[in-house]
Design a protein around this motif. Structure first.
Motif, PDB file in Angstrom:
ATOM      1  N   MET A   1      -2.344  14.623  -4.051  1.00  0.00           N
ATOM      2  CA  MET A   1      -2.068  13.224  -3.812  1.00  0.00           C
ATOM      3  C   MET A   1      -2.742  12.388  -4.892  1.00  0.00           C
ATOM      4  N   GLU A   2      -2.008  11.418  -5.384  1.00  0.00           N
ATOM      5  CA  GLU A   2      -2.554  10.435  -6.308  1.00  0.00           C
ATOM      6  C   GLU A   2      -2.637   9.107  -5.575  1.00  0.00           C
ATOM      7  N   TYR A   3      -3.670   8.326  -5.887  1.00  0.00           N
ATOM      8  CA  TYR A   3      -3.746   7.025  -5.235  1.00  0.00           C
ATOM      9  C   TYR A   3      -4.010   5.932  -6.241  1.00  0.00           C
ATOM     10  N   VAL A   4      -3.585   4.735  -5.862  1.00  0.00           N
ATOM     11  CA  VAL A   4      -3.817   3.552  -6.670  1.00  0.00           C
ATOM     12  C   VAL A   4      -4.513   2.509  -5.800  1.00  0.00           C
ATOM     13  N   ILE A   5      -5.261   1.648  -6.458  1.00  0.00           N
ATOM     14  CA  ILE A   5      -5.970   0.560  -5.784  1.00  0.00           C
ATOM     15  C   ILE A   5      -5.440  -0.742  -6.365  1.00  0.00           C
ATOM     16  N   LYS A   6      -4.992  -1.623  -5.482  1.00  0.00           N
ATOM     17  CA  LYS A   6      -4.448  -2.896  -5.951  1.00  0.00           C
ATOM     18  C   LYS A   6      -4.884  -4.037  -5.043  1.00  0.00           C
ATOM     19  N   SER A   7      -5.037  -5.194  -5.650  1.00  0.00           N
ATOM     20  CA  SER A   7      -5.235  -6.410  -4.852  1.00  0.00           C
ATOM     21  C   SER A   7      -3.877  -6.794  -4.284  1.00  0.00           C
ATOM     22  N   PHE A   8      -3.872  -7.717  -3.355  1.00  0.00           N
ATOM     23  CA  PHE A   8      -2.621  -8.168  -2.749  1.00  0.00           C
ATOM     24  C   PHE A   8      -1.666  -8.707  -3.819  1.00  0.00           C
ATOM     25  N   ASP A   9      -2.197  -9.511  -4.726  1.00  0.00           N
ATOM     26  CA  ASP A   9      -1.352 -10.120  -5.753  1.00  0.00           C
ATOM     27  C   ASP A   9      -0.802  -9.098  -6.752  1.00  0.00           C
ATOM     28  N   GLU A  10      -1.441  -7.951  -6.871  1.00  0.00           N
ATOM     29  CA  GLU A  10      -0.954  -6.906  -7.776  1.00  0.00           C
ATOM     30  C   GLU A  10       0.127  -6.029  -7.151  1.00  0.00           C
ATOM     31  N   SER A  45      -7.705  -8.469   0.841  1.00  0.00           N
ATOM     32  CA  SER A  45      -8.081  -7.050   0.868  1.00  0.00           C
ATOM     33  C   SER A  45      -7.690  -6.337  -0.419  1.00  0.00           C
ATOM     34  N   LEU A  46      -8.344  -5.196  -0.637  1.00  0.00           N
ATOM     35  CA  LEU A  46      -7.887  -4.240  -1.639  1.00  0.00           C
ATOM     36  C   LEU A  46      -7.064  -3.193  -0.908  1.00  0.00           C
ATOM     37  N   HIS A  47      -5.988  -2.756  -1.529  1.00  0.00           N
ATOM     38  CA  HIS A  47      -5.062  -1.831  -0.888  1.00  0.00           C
ATOM     39  C   HIS A  47      -5.094  -0.492  -1.621  1.00  0.00           C
ATOM     40  N   PHE A  48      -5.412   0.577  -0.866  1.00  0.00           N
ATOM     41  CA  PHE A  48      -5.407   1.937  -1.391  1.00  0.00           C
ATOM     42  C   PHE A  48      -4.103   2.579  -0.944  1.00  0.00           C
ATOM     43  N   LEU A  49      -3.287   2.981  -1.902  1.00  0.00           N
ATOM     44  CA  LEU A  49      -1.987   3.580  -1.613  1.00  0.00           C
ATOM     45  C   LEU A  49      -1.984   5.011  -2.139  1.00  0.00           C
ATOM     46  N   GLY A  50      -1.765   5.984  -1.254  1.00  0.00           N
ATOM     47  CA  GLY A  50      -1.770   7.390  -1.621  1.00  0.00           C
ATOM     48  C   GLY A  50      -0.352   7.934  -1.695  1.00  0.00           C
ATOM     49  N   TYR A  51      -0.013   8.520  -2.838  1.00  0.00           N
ATOM     50  CA  TYR A  51       1.347   9.002  -3.082  1.00  0.00           C
ATOM     51  C   TYR A  51       1.387  10.512  -3.285  1.00  0.00           C
ATOM     52  N   GLU A  52       2.427  11.109  -2.771  1.00  0.00           N
ATOM     53  CA  GLU A  52       2.746  12.515  -3.023  1.00  0.00           C
ATOM     54  C   GLU A  52       4.193  12.550  -3.503  1.00  0.00           C
ATOM     55  N   ASP A  53       4.396  13.008  -4.734  1.00  0.00           N
ATOM     56  CA  ASP A  53       5.736  13.060  -5.329  1.00  0.00           C
ATOM     57  C   ASP A  53       6.461  11.718  -5.223  1.00  0.00           C
ATOM     58  N   ALA A  58      -0.131   7.876   2.493  1.00  0.00           N
ATOM     59  CA  ALA A  58      -1.384   7.445   3.103  1.00  0.00           C
ATOM     60  C   ALA A  58      -1.726   6.051   2.593  1.00  0.00           C
ATOM     61  N   TYR A  59      -2.401   5.290   3.447  1.00  0.00           N
ATOM     62  CA  TYR A  59      -2.692   3.903   3.104  1.00  0.00           C
ATOM     63  C   TYR A  59      -3.940   3.444   3.864  1.00  0.00           C
ATOM     64  N   LEU A  60      -4.678   2.553   3.254  1.00  0.00           N
ATOM     65  CA  LEU A  60      -5.723   1.809   3.940  1.00  0.00           C
ATOM     66  C   LEU A  60      -5.991   0.547   3.154  1.00  0.00           C
ATOM     67  N   ALA A  82       4.293  13.263   8.780  1.00  0.00           N
ATOM     68  CA  ALA A  82       4.769  14.481   8.107  1.00  0.00           C
ATOM     69  C   ALA A  82       3.757  15.036   7.111  1.00  0.00           C
ATOM     70  N   TYR A  83       2.724  14.258   6.781  1.00  0.00           N
ATOM     71  CA  TYR A  83       1.759  14.675   5.770  1.00  0.00           C
ATOM     72  C   TYR A  83       0.351  14.828   6.333  1.00  0.00           C
ATOM     73  N   ARG A  84       0.211  14.783   7.629  1.00  0.00           N
ATOM     74  CA  ARG A  84      -1.105  14.968   8.238  1.00  0.00           C
ATOM     75  C   ARG A  84      -1.518  16.435   8.124  1.00  0.00           C
ATOM     76  N   LYS A  85      -2.771  16.683   8.235  1.00  0.00           N
ATOM     77  CA  LYS A  85      -3.349  18.035   8.143  1.00  0.00           C
ATOM     78  C   LYS A  85      -3.366  18.562   6.704  1.00  0.00           C
ATOM     79  N   ASN A  86      -3.061  17.695   5.724  1.00  0.00           N
ATOM     80  CA  ASN A  86      -3.110  18.100   4.321  1.00  0.00           C
ATOM     81  C   ASN A  86      -4.379  17.600   3.624  1.00  0.00           C
ATOM     82  N   GLY A  87      -5.212  16.874   4.353  1.00  0.00           N
ATOM     83  CA  GLY A  87      -6.445  16.348   3.775  1.00  0.00           C
ATOM     84  C   GLY A  87      -6.270  15.034   3.030  1.00  0.00           C
TER      85      GLY A  87
END
Length: 148
Positions: A1-10, A45-53, A58-60, A82-87
């Protein structure tokens, strides 16, 4: 999983839509929880967005001090069923803790956690600091992370 961090405006319109859709599908549809999803806290808030392919799995969001609590907070933490239990959730959540403690140099983090998830949060260093209470019909506890 790759994740990005963005502000609301981004956030692009597509990213915001995907995050709100994931949050809605889990909290409102899956958990049958009626609550104010659009609470005007996303903007600060800052938004953490987790991507797979290329798919948001995942998000927080990280809320600065004074928005929800005296301390910074982590909220709307969600993993696509569908992606739970993958860490993926652990990676995203511990990355948020590291961001708050290292980038913001904060020593404490407060969260409101669904009680059934408290063992997960305890495994990341949080401690229960309240009696259980109902929030939108689901039992929660307040939890605190403190750096030594």
């Amino acid at each position: 999983m790759e994740y990005v961090i963005k502000s609301f405006d981004e956030l692009s319109a597509k990213e915001l839509y995907e995050a709100l859709r994931l949050r809605f599908n889990v909290f409102v549809v899956e958990q049958e929880c009626i609550y104010e999803e659009l609470d005007n806290k996303d903007q600060s808030s800052l938004h953490f967005l987790g991507y797979e392919d290329g798919k948001l799995v995942a998000y927080l969001r990280i809320l600065p001090s004074g928005v929800s609590f005296k301390e910074p907070s982590i909220g709307r933490f969600v993993v696509d069923p569908a992606y739970r239990k993958n860490g993926y959730g652990r990676v995203l959540f511990t990355s948020a803790i590291a961001y708050i403690t290292k980038v913001w140099n904060e020593k404490k983090i407060t969260i409101e956690a669904q009680t059934y998830m408290s063992k997960f949060y305890e495994s990341t260093g949080f401690k229960v600091v309240s009696e259980p209470f109902l929030d939108a019909g689901i039992e929660h506890v307040e939890m605190l992370f403190e750096l030594e």
